[in-house]
Write an enzyme that holds these catalytic residues in place. Structure first.
Site, PDB file in Angstrom:
ATOM      1  N   LYS A  13       0.818  -1.211   0.000  1.00 54.92           N
ATOM      2  CA  LYS A  13       0.000   0.000   0.000  1.00 54.92           C
ATOM      3  C   LYS A  13       0.855   1.265   0.000  1.00 54.92           C
ATOM      4  CE  LYS A  13      -3.883   2.156   2.427  1.00 54.92           C
ATOM      5  NZ  LYS A  13      -4.847   2.051   3.555  1.00 54.92           N
TER       6      LYS A  13
ATOM      7  N   ASP B 161       4.018  -2.597  12.486  1.00 52.89           N
ATOM      8  CA  ASP B 161       2.675  -2.999  12.889  1.00 52.89           C
ATOM      9  C   ASP B 161       2.534  -2.681  14.371  1.00 52.89           C
ATOM     10  OD1 ASP B 161       0.252  -4.102  13.474  1.00 52.89           O
ATOM     11  OD2 ASP B 161       0.707  -6.103  12.723  1.00 52.89           O
TER      12      ASP B 161
ATOM     13  N   SER C 108      -3.335  13.222  19.255  1.00 53.40           N
ATOM     14  CA  SER C 108      -4.451  13.026  20.172  1.00 53.40           C
ATOM     15  C   SER C 108      -5.724  13.490  19.464  1.00 53.40           C
ATOM     16  CB  SER C 108      -4.212  13.781  21.478  1.00 53.40           C
ATOM     17  OG  SER C 108      -5.256  13.529  22.398  1.00 53.40           O
TER      18      SER C 108
ATOM     19  N   TYR D  87     -12.172   4.928  22.271  1.00 48.20           N
ATOM     20  CA  TYR D  87     -11.422   5.900  21.471  1.00 48.20           C
ATOM     21  C   TYR D  87     -11.048   7.111  22.327  1.00 48.20           C
ATOM     22  CZ  TYR D  87     -10.360   9.526  18.049  1.00 48.20           C
ATOM     23  OH  TYR D  87      -9.752  10.547  17.353  1.00 48.20           O
TER      24      TYR D  87
ATOM     25  N   LYS E  89      -7.282   8.557  23.380  1.00 45.84           N
ATOM     26  CA  LYS E  89      -6.812   9.921  23.092  1.00 45.84           C
ATOM     27  C   LYS E  89      -6.374  10.632  24.370  1.00 45.84           C
ATOM     28  CE  LYS E  89      -6.295   9.080  19.773  1.00 45.84           C
ATOM     29  NZ  LYS E  89      -5.234   9.244  18.765  1.00 45.84           N
TER      30      LYS E  89
END
Length: 310
Positions: A64, A86, A167, A197, A201
């Site tokens: 990619k 990874d 963040s 999530y 952050k």
């Protein structure tokens, strides 16, 4: 800044006083940009190449990344370098750092990216919540593996090495780190993608601040940055309904690179150790939990335990 004010600020941020054209010549500087196969990462790499930095694109897929490297070379005349990384596999993170150190003895800028609201069933290869395991633990391990070269570069140049952690203003929805939800299990599932999530952050800021406290006197400038509400591949796991609701709030991806490029390249940001930066290229105040040194140290110690022996 409260949640409502933060949302308004995201929708209508003040015009940036910083432009990529302001970036000084970066000849002789080396950077790593993680998550640079799309969106903000590609725009960051492009700006760094234009200003003559040597750039490693640290991504999972060489297949990619290769066409992106080719396209960037056509656009800039400079060729970025693929680094297999990874972040959802801690041993692979260690291998990536070792690969980099086998090639380079300098590192001036480390840009740490992340993932956003993947399906709840996804976890890292080591069994951690995918968002926290990638966004926080994976980047902690990569950064600490690269600390010797970051510190050595700062000493050799007399200028700080920069670590910029992506963040989000989504951190304002998290009041603390629930350590019982960081590995897979019923409590993690119950917390839900959006809360996981927000927690990751918050973890980005806590990690950035603790890195600043522990290594600021060794030439490291560590910041956390909210890139803005953007149209990028981060939304690939967001539902169509959610995208319809939030799509009109989103800004182009190239704008999202501004804040982290400002943090990573400009002379005035050399003194911004431990600051939280927001769109477009300015300091703002994060939530209170992110400024808790005891919580930051507890998180650092937890992450140190997780990678022990790897």
């Amino acid at each position: 800044m409260g949640l409502v004010a933060s949302l308004y600020d995201d929708m209508f941020p003040p015009k940036s006083k910083f432009s990529v054209d302001d970036i000084p010549d970066l000849s002789g500087k080396v950077a790593i940009v993680t998550g640079s196969s799309a969106g903000i990462g590609v725009e960051t790499v492009k700006a760094l190449l234009i200003h003559n930095a040597k750039v490693y694109m640290a991504n999972r897929s060489e297949e990619k990344t290769a066409p992106i490297i080719k396209k960037l070379k056509e656009e800039t005349g400079k060729e970025a370098i693929f680094l297999k990384l990874d972040l959802a596999n801690l041993r692979a993170v260690k291998q990536a750092a070792a690969e980099y150190l086998s090639k380079e003895n300098q590192l001036h800028m480390l840009f740490n990216a992340g993932v956003m609201v993947p399906p709840i069933g996804k976890v890292t290869d080591d069994g951690y919540d995918l968002q926290f395991g990638t966004n926080v633990l994976g980047h902690y391990f990569l950064t600490t593996q690269l600390l010797p070269v970051l510190v050595a570069t700062a000493r050799a140049t007399g200028k700080p090495s920069r670590v910029i952690n992506t963040s989000s203003n989504g951190h304002r929805l998290a009041k603390t780190i629930d350590f019982k939800t960081l590995k897979d299990g019923p409590q993690r599932i119950k917390k839900g993608e959006a809360n996981l999530y927000a927690q990751s952050k918050l973890g980005n800021i806590l990690f950035a601040n603790e890195l600043a406290r522990q290594y600021g006197d060794q030439g490291i400038v560590s910041t956390s940055a909210h890139p803005g509400t953007l149209r990028t591949e981060l939304q690939r796991d967001v539902s169509t309904v959610q995208m319809v609701l939030i799509g009109w709030l989103l800004h182009p991806a190239e704008k999202g690179a501004l804040t982290q490029l400002w943090a990573g390249t400009m002379p005035e940001t050399e003194s911004y150790n431990g600051e939280y930066l927001s769109a477009w290229a300015r300091i703002v105040k994060p939530n209170a939990a992110s400024q808790d040194p005891a919580l930051a140290k507890k998180l650092w110690d937890w992450m140190e335990e997780q990678v022990a022996g790897i």
